[in-house]
Each structure stands twice: as C-alpha cells, then as structure tokens.
Design a protein around this motif. Structure first.
Motif, PDB file in Angstrom:
ATOM      1  N   LEU A   1      14.974  -7.944  -6.468  1.00  0.00           N
ATOM      2  CA  LEU A   1      14.448  -6.853  -5.804  1.00  0.00           C
ATOM      3  C   LEU A   1      14.028  -5.747  -6.764  1.00  0.00           C
ATOM      4  O   LEU A   1      13.137  -5.121  -6.871  1.00  0.00           O
ATOM      5  CB  LEU A   1      15.123  -6.424  -4.794  1.00  0.00           C
ATOM      6  CG  LEU A   1      14.646  -5.252  -3.957  1.00  0.00           C
ATOM      7  CD1 LEU A   1      13.228  -5.662  -3.359  1.00  0.00           C
ATOM      8  CD2 LEU A   1      15.543  -4.870  -2.838  1.00  0.00           C
TER       9      LEU A   1
ATOM     10  N   LEU B   1      10.357  -4.886  -0.473  1.00  0.00           N
ATOM     11  CA  LEU B   1      11.051  -5.882   0.395  1.00  0.00           C
ATOM     12  C   LEU B   1       9.953  -6.757   1.248  1.00  0.00           C
ATOM     13  O   LEU B   1      10.129  -7.578   1.639  1.00  0.00           O
ATOM     14  CB  LEU B   1      11.936  -5.325   1.488  1.00  0.00           C
ATOM     15  CG  LEU B   1      13.382  -5.217   0.755  1.00  0.00           C
ATOM     16  CD1 LEU B   1      14.061  -4.170   1.768  1.00  0.00           C
ATOM     17  CD2 LEU B   1      14.207  -6.269   0.509  1.00  0.00           C
ATOM     18  N   ARG B   2       8.624  -6.122   1.589  1.00  0.00           N
ATOM     19  CA  ARG B   2       7.666  -6.796   2.300  1.00  0.00           C
ATOM     20  C   ARG B   2       6.631  -7.454   1.075  1.00  0.00           C
ATOM     21  O   ARG B   2       6.413  -8.439   1.364  1.00  0.00           O
ATOM     22  CB  ARG B   2       6.801  -5.805   3.144  1.00  0.00           C
ATOM     23  CG  ARG B   2       5.849  -6.692   3.922  1.00  0.00           C
ATOM     24  CD  ARG B   2       4.674  -5.427   4.244  1.00  0.00           C
ATOM     25  NE  ARG B   2       4.091  -4.898   3.247  1.00  0.00           N
ATOM     26  CZ  ARG B   2       2.992  -5.408   2.466  1.00  0.00           C
ATOM     27  NH1 ARG B   2       2.485  -6.746   3.120  1.00  0.00           N
ATOM     28  NH2 ARG B   2       2.516  -4.626   1.814  1.00  0.00           N
TER      29      ARG B   2
ATOM     30  N   PRO C   1       9.158  -9.597  -1.948  1.00  0.00           N
ATOM     31  CA  PRO C   1      10.551  -9.914  -1.547  1.00  0.00           C
ATOM     32  C   PRO C   1      11.331 -10.890  -2.711  1.00  0.00           C
ATOM     33  O   PRO C   1      10.852 -11.624  -3.202  1.00  0.00           O
ATOM     34  CB  PRO C   1      10.399 -10.396   0.018  1.00  0.00           C
ATOM     35  CG  PRO C   1       9.142 -11.280  -0.140  1.00  0.00           C
ATOM     36  CD  PRO C   1       8.212 -10.386  -1.029  1.00  0.00           C
TER      37      PRO C   1
ATOM     38  N   ASN D   1       5.246 -11.928   5.526  1.00  0.00           N
ATOM     39  CA  ASN D   1       5.381 -10.457   5.041  1.00  0.00           C
ATOM     40  C   ASN D   1       3.849  -9.963   4.686  1.00  0.00           C
ATOM     41  O   ASN D   1       3.653  -8.913   4.577  1.00  0.00           O
ATOM     42  CB  ASN D   1       6.274 -10.270   3.929  1.00  0.00           C
ATOM     43  CG  ASN D   1       7.441 -10.364   4.302  1.00  0.00           C
ATOM     44  OD1 ASN D   1       7.876  -9.874   5.517  1.00  0.00           O
ATOM     45  ND2 ASN D   1       8.410 -10.236   3.158  1.00  0.00           N
TER      46      ASN D   1
ATOM     47  N   GLY E   1      12.285  -9.117   4.685  1.00  0.00           N
ATOM     48  CA  GLY E   1      12.718  -9.178   3.130  1.00  0.00           C
ATOM     49  C   GLY E   1      14.380  -9.362   3.366  1.00  0.00           C
ATOM     50  O   GLY E   1      14.844 -10.059   2.409  1.00  0.00           O
TER      51      GLY E   1
END
Length: 407
Positions: A251, A284-285, A288, A323, A346
């Motif tokens: 991340l 995170l979208r 991810p 996502n 995520g």
C-alpha cells in the motif's frame, strides 16, 4: 481472446504491471468459468453480494476436488482463521482482536502514532541527501515490519528471518502454475511451520516473563472465548505477522508510485494535508494491496448474474476489478484524493474484512505524509518498476527513484 483463459492471463507475470485492461475484459464478460474449472467474478455488485453470502465458504476443504486444497492447509499446524468459516473463524478472530483494538484495547493503535512517525522520520532522514533511493528497501518495507514486530514482541534482530519465511509463504500461494509449483508450495509449508514454531517458542517465554506486547496478551488472555491452544496461537501469530506488514508494504509503495506519476495529486496533498486520509482510501480503491481472493467455495449451487456456480467449485473474487467498476465508481481509472462515497474492497468485506485495517490506514497516512516532501525533486528511475511475482498481493518489488537533473 477467449474469456476462459482470463485467470491464466491475469496471473501471468507479464501482466503484473498493468492488469486493469484484463479486469475490464472480465467485467465485460460477466461471471466466467475458467479452463481449470474455477469461476471468476469481477463486477463490484456481484463481489459485494458474495462477500456477504453465508453460502460462500473460506475453508478450502469444502472444495469438490480435494486436490485443489492448498498445500498450506496440510501439516501439523492448524489453519489460521482467515481460512476458516464460522463458528471457528468467529471465535479465533474475537480472541485475536481483544488485544489489538476496540472495545477491549481501544488505545493500542492510536498509541502507536508517535512511534510510527519516529520510525518514518528516521528512515526518510537516512536517504534525504542521496541521489538514488529504493522506496521499498529504504522505506516501505522497514516501516511496517518494524511496527508489527514491536507490536507482537518479535526482536528486531530477527527481521531477516521473518522476511525469508514470509517470502517463501507468499510465493507458495501464487496461483499461477509452473514447473516449480510443488517445490514452491512445499517450501511455503516448511516456512509457515518454521515461523509458527518460532512464534510459539517466543510465546512460551511470555508465559513466565510477560511484556506489554500482543503475544503476551494472547498467552494470558482468559476471555469468554477461552484461550488459544498452542497450535492456534502459532497459526494466529503467523497470520498477524505476515498480514501485518506485507499488505502495508504494497500500500505504501503503490501510494508512492501513484503520487510520483501524478504531480497534481502531490501538489494537492502538500497544500492540504487534511486530504491524506481520503487519499489513502482512494489508494485502497485505485491501487489496492490485495487484488484477488482465490480461495472461496460455494456450499451450495449459487446463481450470480445468471450463471450458476456449482457447489464445491473454486471461486475467485477479483477485488481490484470491482474497485475499478464504472457501474459503481465515476471515472474509476482516475486517482482522486477527494473522492466521496468510496466503499472499496481494499480490506475485503463481510465477516473476513481485515481487522488490521486501522493499523494499515494509520501507517500509510503517516508514511506518505513523511515521504511526500522528499519525493519532490525525484523521478522514477524506471516505469513501470519491477513487480513482485504474486498476482494476489500485488506491488512493486523495487521502486527506484533518482534525483532529477538540476534538483
């Protein structure tokens, strides 16, 4: 190309740097049966429904074909709760959560803020005057592994051993077939057992010499769900140690890569630091750390978008495809730090939603806040960077940046 080869193409290393065109192809074809008999699901709404469907099992022993049960399920050490169904999953997860966060340990994560910032500052200071930096090796890996080791009570001197074991375990769950597949899985099994034994021995020491770490708390907890057996503790601690840093490494690295590619986003975050929490949610979208959930199994025939997935068939949920689904997100291929209504995958979803999410969010926010000023004057040494082999835990293996001429 034929939709029944999508999983093969998604898992090919040649597509690791940019799997998103394949995800769009997947969404366009709907639920697809693959050559090996698995079913691929890539639309947001289908994934969301399946993540909350009690007929979908996370226990691979429910597969119709026992040969598809991962090798890591075998051996003396029991499976971690991530690969179990309720009620076993619920009991083990509740025990693991007690020393980790609310409601029983509400201040544990917030109390780490100062320590995370200190470690991040030290790492960033070490390369501030250098002309070339590997963001993974110099920052994104040492930060979360230091934090999770301190949280669990693992001596920092043992980090190289932890890294070696972790690499073997991650390589062993790579779904892409290859001539070394059985060797990889056997090596992963041995690494998992070795890490579990190491953590079990460490926990045994905490029985007579407790500290303020999570291993001590797990050993001495006598809550309403009972205590973990030694085997359950080994499996739980192994899961927490691996998941507690591997996904966060990706991340942070994906975040740095995204910001290096997007000067406007960097400018907005510099000028308005209050955007950082939303920017991490968008990361995170958009990029991810976990792309696939490859080990789901229907306990009964399940109809998804007009396709019947038979009981026991391997089911793969492509979270990163959901996502980027334009049926759910406006301009899904654009990184927007101020995006609203960002209910991404995520951290998975349903009963298996990652309970380490608060720590990952905090680490990434503080890491990128520290790293952001240092990115100015640097440019990518190679784009795309070399990626790790895993299509499940996707992120650059190295992210080399160099100071731009005149900077």
């Amino acid at each position: 190309m034929s939709p029944d080869t999508l999983f093969q193409r998604i898992t090919e290393y040649a597509n690791r740097a940019d799997p998103y065109p394949l995800y769009a192809e997947l969404r366009g074809n709907g639920v697809t049966r693959q050559e090996g008999g698995s079913y691929l699901v890539g639309s947001y709404h289908d994934i969301a429904a399946l993540l909350h469907d009690p007929r979908i099992s996370s226990d691979s022993r429910n597969r119709a074909d026992p040969d598809t049960v991962p090798l890591l399920r075998r051996g003396p050490q029991p499976a971690a709760f991530i690969g179990l169904d309720d009620p076993e999953h619920d009991r083990l997860r509740r025990i693991a959560m007690r020393p980790f966060g609310p409601p029983h340990s509400p201040g544990r994560i917030d109390a780490l803020s100062t320590e995370i910032t200190r470690v991040a500052d030290e790492l960033a200071d070490a390369f501030r005057d250098r002309g070339r930096v590997d963001v993974v090796e110099d920052f994104a890996y040492p930060l979360p592994v230091t934090v999770i080791c301190r949280l669990l009570g693992v001596p920092h001197a043992d980090v190289p051993r932890i890294r070696g074991w972790t690499n073997e375990v991650i390589a062993s769950v790579d779904p892409a077939p290859g001539k070394d597949e059985e060797d990889r899985r056997e090596a992963g099994l041995q690494a998992r057992q070795a890490m579990g034994a190491y953590l079990g021995d460490l926990a045994d020491k905490r029985r007579t010499d407790p500290s303020d770490d999570m291993l001590s708390a797990l050993v001495h907890d006598s809550g309403p769900d009972g205590r973990l057996t030694r085997g359950e503790l080994m499996a739980t601690a192994t899961l927490l140690l691996i998941a507690g840093h591997e996904t966060t490494v990706n991340l942070i690295t994906n975040g740095a890569l995204t910001l290096l590619r997007d000067p406007e986003a960097r400018r907005r975050l510099r000028e308005d630091p209050g955007l950082m929490p939303g920017a991490v949610e968008e990361l995170l979208r958009y990029e991810p750390p976990v792309h696939l959930l490859p080990q789901r199994t229907p306990l009964a025939d399940v109809e998804v978008s007009g396709v019947t997935i038979p009981k026991g068939a391997p089911l793969v949920l492509v979270l990163a495809s959901g996502n980027r689904d334009p049926e759910r997100f406006d301009a899904p291929d654009r990184f927007d730090p101020s995006r609203e209504d960002n209910q991404h995958f995520g951290f998975g979803g349903g009963v298996h939603n990652c309970f380490g999410a608060p720590l990952a969010r905090l680490e990434t926010q503080l890491a990128l806040r520290t790293l952001l000023p240092g990115l100015e004057g640097f440019q990518l040494a190679e784009d795309p960077p070399p990626y790790r082999r895993s299509p499940i835990l996707r992120g650059p293996r190295h992210l080399r940046i160099e100071r731009a001429s005149g900077a």
